[in-house]
Motif scaffolding. Structure first.
Motif, short mmCIF file in Angstrom:
data_model
loop_
_atom_site.label_atom_id
_atom_site.label_comp_id
_atom_site.label_asym_id
_atom_site.label_seq_id
_atom_site.Cartn_x
_atom_site.Cartn_y
_atom_site.Cartn_z
N ARG A 33 -7.17 23.53 -31.00
CA ARG A 33 -6.63 23.60 -32.37
C ARG A 33 -7.71 23.34 -33.43
NH1 ARG A 33 -1.94 21.34 -29.90
NH2 ARG A 33 -2.63 19.21 -30.30
N ASP A 35 -10.69 23.99 -35.88
CA ASP A 35 -11.19 25.22 -36.52
C ASP A 35 -12.70 25.34 -36.27
OD1 ASP A 35 -12.13 23.22 -38.11
OD2 ASP A 35 -11.36 24.00 -39.99
N ILE A 36 -13.26 26.47 -36.72
CA ILE A 36 -14.67 26.77 -36.44
C ILE A 36 -15.57 25.64 -36.95
CG2 ILE A 36 -16.57 28.33 -37.07
CD1 ILE A 36 -14.51 30.60 -37.08
N ASP A 37 -15.29 25.19 -38.17
CA ASP A 37 -16.16 24.18 -38.78
C ASP A 37 -16.10 22.85 -38.01
OD1 ASP A 37 -18.03 24.07 -40.79
OD2 ASP A 37 -16.74 22.73 -41.97
N SER A 38 -14.90 22.43 -37.65
CA SER A 38 -14.76 21.15 -36.92
C SER A 38 -15.45 21.24 -35.56
CB SER A 38 -13.29 20.80 -36.72
OG SER A 38 -12.64 20.73 -37.95
N ARG A 39 -15.32 22.41 -34.90
CA ARG A 39 -15.99 22.59 -33.61
C ARG A 39 -17.50 22.48 -33.78
NH1 ARG A 39 -12.89 27.56 -30.47
NH2 ARG A 39 -10.77 26.82 -30.84
N GLU A 97 -8.12 16.86 -35.99
CA GLU A 97 -7.70 18.22 -36.34
C GLU A 97 -7.73 18.41 -37.86
OE1 GLU A 97 -4.07 19.42 -34.38
OE2 GLU A 97 -4.79 18.65 -32.46
N PRO A 98 -8.03 19.62 -38.31
CA PRO A 98 -8.26 19.86 -39.75
C PRO A 98 -7.16 19.29 -40.66
CG PRO A 98 -8.80 21.82 -38.50
CD PRO A 98 -8.27 20.83 -37.50
N ASP A 99 -5.89 19.47 -40.32
CA ASP A 99 -4.82 18.99 -41.21
C ASP A 99 -4.75 17.47 -41.30
OD1 ASP A 99 -3.92 21.45 -42.01
OD2 ASP A 99 -2.42 21.63 -40.42
#
Ligand code: COA
Length: 194
Positions: A33, A35-39, A97-99
């Protein structure tokens, strides 16, 4: 709840508990879950779903300890503590996670992983991140980390205090509560799939 109401979500409301090796699938779904940036921020480069599936397959067994943050019963953030048995140095990694970023969840995870490192006799806890990762650096700085700048990355070294009766007691309480919550999660999952 999929996206949290940022006004109302409070990092203290979720459940923070140890993840067990049997929860590999839950961990994998959390990583997928991201996103690209967090990964990229977590793994210092672009990573595919296949990479995350491979990584999650053994991560819970390989790590010294892994703690997860659950909101409404769903895993939303993780901290991994890596290090050899009896080593004085450990390394911590984080995924929120992003949210759920920017709500204090990473700060809460840091408190838990520092306590775990402290009670295992670790004297140095290393957190490395990309230079642009202001949030991670802020959390490390608030834990009085020594910060060093390497090409492209920043290394924060925290110095957990020596374990004492109170820190051991704190962890016992956290583990007991976490185990109780895990059992509730299992029961709830069984009810949902019944
Ligand atoms: C980095 C990460 C773990 C931080 O967790 P988080 O829950 O988002 O962070 P928190 O809300 O607990 O705390 C962030 C801190 O940074 C501050 N902050 C937020 N945005 C900021 C910004 N753009 N610049 C500087 N500081 C910022 C916040 O004010 C807070 O500090 P404070 O408590 O003193 O006010 C999380 O965002 C994440 O998982 N990112 C993707 C993966 C990653 O970067 N992992 C780290 C490398 S292992």
């Amino acid at each position: 709840m999929d996206a949290p109401d940022r006004q109302r979500t409070n990092a203290q409301d979720g459940v923070l508990r140890r993840l067990w090796a049997t929860e590999t699938r839950t961990f994998k779904e959390h990583l997928l879950r991201l996103d690209i940036d967090s990964r990229r921020l977590r793994f210092s480069g672009a990573v595919s779903d296949d990479f995350l599936i491979d990584y999650s397959a053994n991560a819970l067994r390989r790590a010294f300890a892994v703690f997860g943050y659950f909101a409404d019963g769903k895993l939303r953030a993780v901290t991994e503590l890596h290090g050899a048995m009896y080593s004085r140095t450990g390394e911590a990694a984080f995924t929120v996670e992003p949210d759920y970023q920017g709500l204090g969840v990473g700060t809460r995870l840091m408190g838990r992983v520092v306590l775990a490192a402290r009670n295992r006799g670790m004297r140095h806890l290393v957190v490395s991140c990309l230079r642009e990762n202001a949030r991670m650096q802020r959390i490390a700085a608030r834990h009085e980390a020594d910060i060093s700048f390497e090409p492209g990355e920043v290394i924060g070294t925290l110095h957990p205090r020596r374990a004492n009766g109170f820190s051991l007691f704190q962890e016992t309480v956290a583990e007991t509560e976490g185990l109780a919550r895990a059992m509730i999660d299992v029961q709830t999952g069984l009810l949902r799939t019944a």
